[in-house]
Design an enzyme around this catalytic site. Structure first.
Site, short mmCIF file in Angstrom:
data_model
loop_
_atom_site.label_atom_id
_atom_site.label_comp_id
_atom_site.label_asym_id
_atom_site.label_seq_id
_atom_site.Cartn_x
_atom_site.Cartn_y
_atom_site.Cartn_z
N CYS A 33 88.22 -91.26 52.51
CA CYS A 33 88.72 -90.78 53.68
C CYS A 33 87.58 -90.90 54.81
CB CYS A 33 88.84 -88.64 53.79
SG CYS A 33 90.21 -88.91 52.39
N CYS A 102 84.33 -82.70 60.94
CA CYS A 102 83.14 -83.15 60.34
C CYS A 102 82.34 -81.88 59.57
CB CYS A 102 82.31 -83.82 61.15
SG CYS A 102 82.66 -85.16 61.45
#
Ligand SMILES: Cc1ncc(COP(=O)(O)O)c(C=O)c1O
Ligand SMILES: Cc1ncc(COP(=O)(O)O)c(C=O)c1O
Lengths: 124, 399, 399, 124
Positions: A33, A102
């Site tokens: 990913c 993130c």
């Protein structure tokens, strides 16, 4: 796109590296990913005294890793568990919407590292 | 040092092009439909540009329809032919090398009841004419194959595929946005029915593209309205941009051999240096059948956007097909379809060169790029290898 | 003397607008999708322009999608809503006052199986909200009504019609291309769901338009592809034109009251003079509910294109809805739908004013225009009346 | 858009006016369609010695009318019947494609005027 703080932590990341004698390690993400964060903590008296990271990922992922290692140092484990993705993003002067995941990755890696530490404690 | 190495994204306007546009941004502001001289001059300027663009690809002026972008030209081609030929059949063939502006109209047509076959490339990004042939059914009305890939540079065997389509009476479109103005393109030699281009890919302005439509090809407009562009594309003409596209086409035609030579020299130097200086790196796309100014790599163990940012801090501007550079947060479907594993595709980086680049910039980059890779690998948990990586791992949606 | 009186066709760029565009035609050529600073600055410029355009019509920036023209905005609105709501119903209402770029997509939708009702205006070009209400069926998903007519200047009761649509859960679009930047337009006050505009109608560049899409309105793209414009309109952004549209919107907002006053003064003077000096002339459209800078007439016994040419030879540039000025060689459907007989509609002439016009130009025109009419009437076999003209005569196709 | 010749004949049309003592009159077109041409001829010894016109129509229609009245003067009736729409357009230095019908209108009005003259002759 990125704030000054993000660029600073990306260009000059703090606390980079392996920590062979870590008390807890958390890995979050998947290279398929595009992001993997590995977070190491050293704990003394329920307090995080040192933290390091290794990250495969974009600029935001690296900045988040750097920032979260700074944020946890000196915090008790309970305090550290309060660090949410929003707080990391805030400390970095904000993240673009599509990069918010993130900072989640960072918070999750930290949680895993603390869990790992606690599991190790139980075993001892 | 500033090095703009992202000519597949867009290009600066050539000063000669801006100069040609300026009168139409100032006093020559007429609407080409108006009958008084101000309008007539605008009309003449548009028709001159049409000749210049036609000449670049060896078409007739009447076969050129101006659009606002390459994406519009692609949508026009796919949707326009599908609408025009839907009663003859409802099958379309595209490839997995296509740009979003071909793939997404194809997906939309699927929703309207068309069947679409997506043909895979080989490891070097080449589409096999045989695979296209195999995908053809009695229902096939349209085949669309990209001319050259902005992601890996590979140039497809368009002439062979166009021939196959023609033999079967199937309309053939090629998205030549990354090719026109950068390599010779000749619609007669290729035998294509439709071909998309965009001015900003060859030092022309943003806001101007064109679709070549072979004489006799029936197509339904994408933008209906007035009689502009022979009734095939409505809207007040963007005269300055069209004039700029014409001038840019003229310059491209004149300079093509020198352009190809210039960027190929830079590219070859970069590729040689990079492959020598950096370990665990893959040169993606076809080694020879590729755009002359295009170098694309996958760098293992690190991620593309991080590379871009660190290179940008050194004044080096490049592109990447990594997940993090796309808003969809998915690794480039083109790289994946070529069989490159996702974790490696994330290390994608693309350098594309133009007339403004110099050998000094390449030398500078060959100093800086390996350092960037080294610094990022110092941060990477995989710097010693992809231990524990399952190639087939699936990404859970990230919120 | 040169008099540009065709501001409904297009407008000159304001020098301030060109100045705002220039950096983006030169060194700031980045692609707004790129991650390095050149791209980021382009992205920021586009987003600033979005705020400026939103502010002009009192919308949120996220409700503005840039297009390449007013025609594209209209096509996007009609086709996009029809595609998005087709499963709820397949009936659409438009009016006979619409621009081709609304009418022709509506006709295309008829071919796709939609039913379209075309509502007629009254003799002054006004659409009655009651007629709209009567046309509504349980199947109606979309109503589109032009805001102001470029042919006869009439301003439609948009707020009332939007209210009717809203009560019935029908999406409402208005083509405000001739209105935005020329009169105050407020999407919140109007209560419209979609609204089209074009920069070149308010001293902005050609190649930039926008569609306002009220938050929460589902629409299918017209141009599919990348993630530009929030995935609603693909294609590399025409950054200079978008920046120009933004600056032009900002200026329009600041100057709107003065603009209205200036052109209204010129218009009223011209209308008064023309009606006094010329016999057998009709002031078309609504006498009060009309664009302030818009004067349209039908002059009996002579033809519009001939008037345009002879006026142009005097430096006076105007427009006409006569058959001969249209490539289709048909008298303006708008004038006919208002009940003006075809032979009179051919004498259509439209003067539209802008900031660059002066009272001296009006005075000059009031000298020249009556002479042009006189000269053409000297050539006309009908100068003494329409003897032998059957109003209902049909035109055989002319080859 | 228009050639110099068209503009000249439009701005300074030759042979404008009614001709009360015409030997033949031809009317072509329909005001509903936007063009009507009325062509008058004076004939002596099978030769057109004068021509005039009145036209309702666009610039091209007026220029065509003016040109065709010039072209026929001095021609025999048979010669005049040879004047095609292409010849009128050519004499005008060309016409835009969508305006070609205007020169057809001119040729047709001329034919009708000659027919009218011939019919009148028969009656006498
Ligand atoms: C009312 C109206 N709608 C749509 C358009 C089309 O806009 P564009 O010419 O920018 O495509 C125009 C053109 O002037 C117009 O006046
Ligand atoms: C191959 C290809 N097709 C289509 C496009 C879309 O063109 P535009 O950005 O002009 O809409 C691009 C963009 O660069 C491209 O590289």
């Amino acid at each position: 796109m990125y704030s000054k703080e993000v660029m600073d932590h990306f260009m000059n990341p703090r606390n980079v590296g392996e920590m062979p004698d870590a008390d807890g390690v958390g890995v979050e993400g998947n290279p398929v990913c595009g992001d993997v964060m590995k977070l190491f903590i050293k704990v003394k008296d329920d307090r995080i005294v040192d933290a390091k990271f290794m990250t495969f990922g974009c600029g935001a992922a690296i900045a988040v890793s750097s920032m979260i290692t700074e944020m946890v140092k000196g915090k008790t484990l309970d305090e550290a568990l309060q660090i949410s993705k929003e707080k990391v993003a805030e400390a970095l002067g904000g993240l673009p919407p599509q990069k918010m995941h993130c900072s989640n990755l960072g918070a999750d890696a930290l949680r895993k590292a603390i869990e790992d530490y606690k599991n190790r404690q139980k075993k001892n | 040092m500033e090095c703009y190495f992202d000519h597949v994204a867009t290009n600066p306007l050539r000063p000669e092009v801006l100069e040609a546009m300026m009168p139409y941004l100032k006093e020559e502001f007429g609407n080409p439909l108006s009958v008084y001289p101000l309008g007539v001059r605008a009309r003449e300027a548009v028709e001159k540009a049409r000749e210049q663009v036609a000449s670049l690809v060896n078409a007739r002026p009447s076969e050129i329809v101006f659009t606002s972008s390459g994406a519009e030209a692609n949508n026009f081609a796919l949707r326009g032919i599908a609408m025009a030929r839907q009663y003859e059949g409802k099958h379309i063939i595209v490839t997995r090398m296509e740009h979003h502006s071909v793939l997404n109209p194809a997906r939309f047509l699927e929703k309207l009841g068309f069947a679409v076959t997506y043909v895979n490339p080989d490891r070097q990004g080449l589409i096999s004419p045989d695979d296209i042939k195999k995908a053809i059914t009695d229902e096939t009305i349209l085949i669309s194959v990209i001319y050259a890939s902005p992601e890996v540079g590979t140039i497809e065997p368009i002439k062979e595929i166009a021939q196959i389509a023609r033999e079967r009476g199937i309309t053939f479109h090629t998205d030549a946005v990354a090719a026109v103005g950068n390599i010779p393109v000749d619609v007669e030699d290729l035998g294509v029915d439709l071909l998309s281009m965009a001015a900003h890919q060859f030092y022309g302005p943003k806001g101007a593209g064109a679709l070549y439509i072979r004489q006799g090809t029936r197509i339904i407009p994408l933008i209906f309205g007035g009689i502009q562009e022979g009734g095939r594309r409505a809207g007040t003409e963007n005269v300055p941009a069209i004039v700029g596209m014409g001038r840019a086409a003229e310059l491209a035609k004149e300079e093509l051999p020198q352009r190809v030579e210039h960027v190929r020299g830079l590219r070859d130097k970069l590729v040689e240096g990079v492959m020598n200086k950096i370990e665990a790196i893959h040169y993606t796309g076809h080694p020879d059948r590729r755009l002359p100014g295009h170098a694309s790599f996958c760098v293992e163990y690190i991620e593309g956007e991080a590379m871009l940012l660190m290179l940008a801090s050194k004044g080096i501007y490049a592109a990447s097909g990594s997940a993090c550079t796309s808003k969809a947060l998915k690794a480039s479907p083109v790289l994946l379809s070529m069989g490159i594993p996702a974790h490696i595709a994330h290390g994608s980086i693309v350098f594309s060169f133009g007339m403004d680049n110099t050998m000094e910039q390449i030398e500078y980059t060959l100093e800086e790029f390996p350092q960037v890779v080294r610094r990022l690998r110092e941060l990477s948990p995989f710097a010693k290898g992809w231990e524990g990586v399952e190639e087939e791992g699936r990404c859970t949606p990230k919120k």
